[in-house]
Write a protein that holds these residues in place. Structure first.
Motif, short mmCIF file in Angstrom:
data_model
loop_
_atom_site.label_atom_id
_atom_site.label_comp_id
_atom_site.label_asym_id
_atom_site.label_seq_id
_atom_site.Cartn_x
_atom_site.Cartn_y
_atom_site.Cartn_z
N ILE A 262 -1.33 5.79 -6.67
CA ILE A 262 -0.28 4.91 -6.63
C ILE A 262 1.04 5.80 -6.93
O ILE A 262 1.91 5.87 -5.91
CB ILE A 262 -0.34 3.67 -7.35
CG1 ILE A 262 -1.47 2.61 -6.69
CG2 ILE A 262 1.10 3.03 -7.13
CD1 ILE A 262 -1.66 1.25 -7.16
N SER B 288 -1.15 3.24 -2.26
CA SER B 288 -0.88 1.93 -2.17
C SER B 288 -1.46 0.74 -3.22
O SER B 288 -2.50 1.15 -3.39
CB SER B 288 -1.29 1.51 -0.76
OG SER B 288 -0.89 0.14 -0.77
N LYS B 289 -0.48 0.02 -3.58
CA LYS B 289 -0.95 -1.21 -4.15
C LYS B 289 -1.93 -1.82 -3.51
O LYS B 289 -1.58 -2.12 -2.51
CB LYS B 289 0.13 -2.13 -4.78
CG LYS B 289 1.00 -1.41 -5.80
CD LYS B 289 1.99 -2.31 -6.24
CE LYS B 289 2.99 -1.75 -7.14
NZ LYS B 289 4.51 -2.21 -7.13
N GLY B 290 -2.95 -2.62 -4.03
CA GLY B 290 -3.79 -3.66 -3.35
C GLY B 290 -5.06 -2.82 -2.89
O GLY B 290 -5.80 -3.64 -2.41
N ARG B 291 -5.22 -1.59 -2.95
CA ARG B 291 -6.26 -0.79 -2.06
C ARG B 291 -7.22 -1.11 -2.98
O ARG B 291 -8.65 -1.27 -2.34
CB ARG B 291 -6.03 0.68 -2.10
CG ARG B 291 -7.14 1.56 -1.65
CD ARG B 291 -7.51 1.07 -0.13
NE ARG B 291 -8.76 1.68 0.25
CZ ARG B 291 -10.09 1.35 0.11
NH1 ARG B 291 -9.92 -0.02 -0.43
NH2 ARG B 291 -11.04 1.85 0.70
N THR B 292 -7.58 -1.29 -4.33
CA THR B 292 -8.88 -1.38 -5.14
C THR B 292 -9.67 -2.54 -4.58
O THR B 292 -10.80 -2.34 -4.36
CB THR B 292 -8.43 -1.31 -6.74
OG1 THR B 292 -7.47 -0.20 -6.90
CG2 THR B 292 -9.63 -1.09 -7.32
N GLU C 3 -1.67 2.11 3.94
CA GLU C 3 -1.05 3.16 3.15
C GLU C 3 -0.31 4.35 4.06
O GLU C 3 0.81 4.61 3.62
CB GLU C 3 -2.22 3.93 2.19
CG GLU C 3 -1.73 5.19 1.40
CD GLU C 3 -2.78 5.69 0.60
OE1 GLU C 3 -4.04 5.16 0.49
OE2 GLU C 3 -2.80 7.00 0.13
N PHE D 116 7.72 0.88 0.16
CA PHE D 116 6.43 0.53 -0.24
C PHE D 116 6.33 -1.01 -0.60
O PHE D 116 7.38 -1.82 -0.73
CB PHE D 116 6.01 1.21 -1.57
CG PHE D 116 5.73 2.47 -1.57
CD1 PHE D 116 4.34 2.72 -0.85
CD2 PHE D 116 6.84 3.55 -1.51
CE1 PHE D 116 4.18 4.18 -0.92
CE2 PHE D 116 6.39 4.78 -1.05
CZ PHE D 116 5.05 5.14 -0.89
N SER E 92 4.54 -4.98 -1.99
CA SER E 92 4.22 -5.48 -3.16
C SER E 92 2.65 -5.59 -2.75
O SER E 92 2.33 -5.66 -1.59
CB SER E 92 4.95 -6.65 -3.48
OG SER E 92 4.75 -7.77 -2.52
N GLU E 93 1.84 -6.09 -3.91
CA GLU E 93 0.52 -6.22 -3.82
C GLU E 93 0.45 -7.41 -3.00
O GLU E 93 -0.78 -7.76 -2.11
CB GLU E 93 -0.15 -6.54 -5.09
CG GLU E 93 -1.65 -6.57 -5.05
CD GLU E 93 -2.09 -5.79 -6.27
OE1 GLU E 93 -1.47 -5.43 -7.39
OE2 GLU E 93 -3.29 -6.16 -6.50
N TYR F 258 0.80 -6.89 0.66
CA TYR F 258 -0.53 -6.21 1.18
C TYR F 258 -1.76 -7.11 1.37
O TYR F 258 -2.31 -6.92 2.30
CB TYR F 258 -0.86 -4.96 -0.01
CG TYR F 258 -2.18 -4.13 0.35
CD1 TYR F 258 -1.76 -2.78 0.64
CD2 TYR F 258 -3.28 -4.67 0.25
CE1 TYR F 258 -2.95 -2.04 0.84
CE2 TYR F 258 -4.44 -3.67 0.46
CZ TYR F 258 -4.10 -2.55 0.77
OH TYR F 258 -5.20 -1.51 0.96
N ASN F 259 -1.77 -7.95 0.42
CA ASN F 259 -3.11 -9.04 0.53
C ASN F 259 -3.04 -9.75 1.57
O ASN F 259 -3.68 -10.31 2.47
CB ASN F 259 -3.04 -9.70 -0.72
CG ASN F 259 -3.75 -8.65 -1.80
OD1 ASN F 259 -4.39 -7.50 -1.59
ND2 ASN F 259 -3.58 -9.12 -3.32
#
Ligand code: NAD
Length: 425
Positions: A183, A188-192, A361, A370, A372-373, A376-377
């Motif tokens: 990150i 990118s946030k959220g990828r995990t 990403e 960028f 936020s999570e 992204y979700n």
């Protein structure tokens, strides 16, 4: 003149070609297009000379295959493994073309790797291999050409070495050439959680289309790693009951539902991220393979390939299977499940949350802005739902299984792009 079909002594490539030819013929695709799409656009081999820690020099083989760029730049991982070879990269690159096409994202398919045994390499040796791979592949990779990502035995550190090498060669930062970066370095946030969320989204859409409620639906999951944990958490948040989970230490079963949050904390605190020693109310420990045969509504294989096969598929008791791992059901297993009336959501639809996350990403890196999570979700779930509905409707329209429908829909989008762009170069 009929197409001269390619074959290969490499099982993976031969299977990828056979699957493609079978679907293309069923779709009535014209010969020229079949010929174009059964070949890769570019296959690059490089030698990677590396000074080892003991002062000796070893030369490794490095590869990158771009199967198709009809829709957009290539996308696919780079693996470090002793069995990496050009045919394997070609097969996996072709599969990435179909996966990205089905996901509705603006990418073609690629794959690469280095034939090496990472367990025998120091961190510094791995770094030299990664940097030389990137330097020698520089002419054929790029944010608008071919975008590599992590794969077997590669991750954030390798992506950073790749990016740093190309950026220094070009004297400008090139974050969008690689995805899967940490990150703080244009990741990118959220990828995990992306792949597991995507798998669970498919399972929930399936229930919705069947007119069933998630509330009380029973789920079993093989593999409690990155994908399995986030799929399990998403399912319980939707009201489902996860009755079985497993990892290499065995199967953990509770007919009234396991405490998944407790299991998540357990693996997060375990030095090897295992379920070893886990228990909760009503939990029994069963043998490793038992997770495959639990009495449940939905089974999610999220560990290895080929786990349901001709020898054991008749013992599966789930009503639906959502494939999170790549290729968890063999063709023989598939035929048996089909005869038993078990509906399967195929891997390259169900686990595409990962590659959709890579697209996010790349898009953020190109824009330098960028998300936020939550953003992204929200975008991930919207795309996964649309893709599920597209395959579901296509399967109904053509009266075929979801796996065949997904494959045909994926090939169709690439074929349309080739037709629109024309045959030149
Ligand atoms: P991971 O390494 O984080 O977890 C794998 C899990 O499977 C672990 O809990 C491990 O103990 C368990 N496992 C291994 N062998 C087992 C066995 N014989 N029986 C039961 N459990 C076993 O891996 P992951 O990232 O969660 O990936 C799981 C699968 O999903 C793989 O097939 C991978 O290729 C596929 N996949 C992952 C992603 C992603 O973004 N991580 C994307 C697409 C596909």
């Amino acid at each position: 003149m009929a197409v001269v079909k390619r074959t290969s002594s490499n099982v993976l490539l031969d299977t990828a070609l056979k699957n493609f030819y079978a679907a293309a013929e069923e779709m009535g695709l014209e010969d020229g297009l079949i010929d174009i799409l059964s070949h890769s656009e570019r296959k690059t081999c490089v030698s990677i000379p590396v000074e080892m820690d003991d002062g000796t020099v070893r030369v490794f083989d490095g590869y990158r295959v771009l199967h198709s760029s009809a829709i957009g730049p290539g996308k696919g991982g780079v693996r470090f493994h002793p069995e990496v070879n050009l045919d394997e990269c070609e097969a996996l690159g072709m599969m990435m073309t179909w996966k990205c096409s089905l996901a509705g994202i603006p990418y073609g398919g690629g794959k690469g790797g280095v034939s090496c045994e990472p367990l025998e390499l120091s961190k510094k040796e791995k770094e030299r291999i990664a940097r030389t791979w990137a330097a020698r592949m520089a002419p054929v990779i790029g944010a608008w050409t071919d975008v590599p990502a992590p794969d077997v035995n590669t991750g954030g550190p390798e992506m950073v070495w790749f990016m740093d090498t190309i950026s220094k060669m070009k004297n400008q930062l090139e974050p969008a050439i690689f995805t899967g970066k940490p990150i703080p370095l244009w990741g990118s946030k959220g990828r995990t959680a992306a792949t597991g969320y995507g798998v669970a989204t498919c399972a929930l859409e399936l229930l919705k289309n069947l007119g069933k409620s998630a509330e009380g639906t029973t789920v079993a999951i093989q593999g409690f790693g990155n994908v399995g944990t986030y799929a399990a958490l998403t399912m319980i948040n939707a009201g489902a009951k996860v009755v079985g989970i497993s990892d290499i230490t065995g199967t953990y079963y509770a007919p009234n539902g396991l405490d998944i949050k407790k299991a998540f904390d357990h693996v997060s605190n375990h030095p090897k991220r295992l379920l070893e020693g886990f228990t909760c109310d009503g939990c029994q420990k069963l043998d490793l393979p038992e997770v495959l045969f639990l009495d449940c509504d939905i089974f999610i294989p999220a560990a290895l390939e080929g786990v349901i096969n001709g020898k054991n598929a008749d013992k599966v008791r789930a009503k639906y299977i959502v494939e999170a791992a790549n290729g968890p059901i063999t063709p023989e297993g598939d035929a048996i499940l089909d005869a038993k009336g078990i509906l399967v959501v195929p891997d390259f639809l169900a686990n595409s949350g990962g590659v959709i996350g890579s697209y996010f990403e790349w898009a953020q890196d190109l824009g330098g802005f960028f998300w936020s999570e939550e953003e992204y979700n929200e975008r991930l779930i919207r795309i996964m739902k649309d893709n599920f509905q597209r395959v579901w409707s296509y399967a109904k329209e053509k009266n075929v299984k979801m796996r065949r429908a997904a494959f045909m829909a994926a090939i169709q989008r690439v074929a349309d792009a080739v037709r629109m762009r024309g045959v030149f170069l």
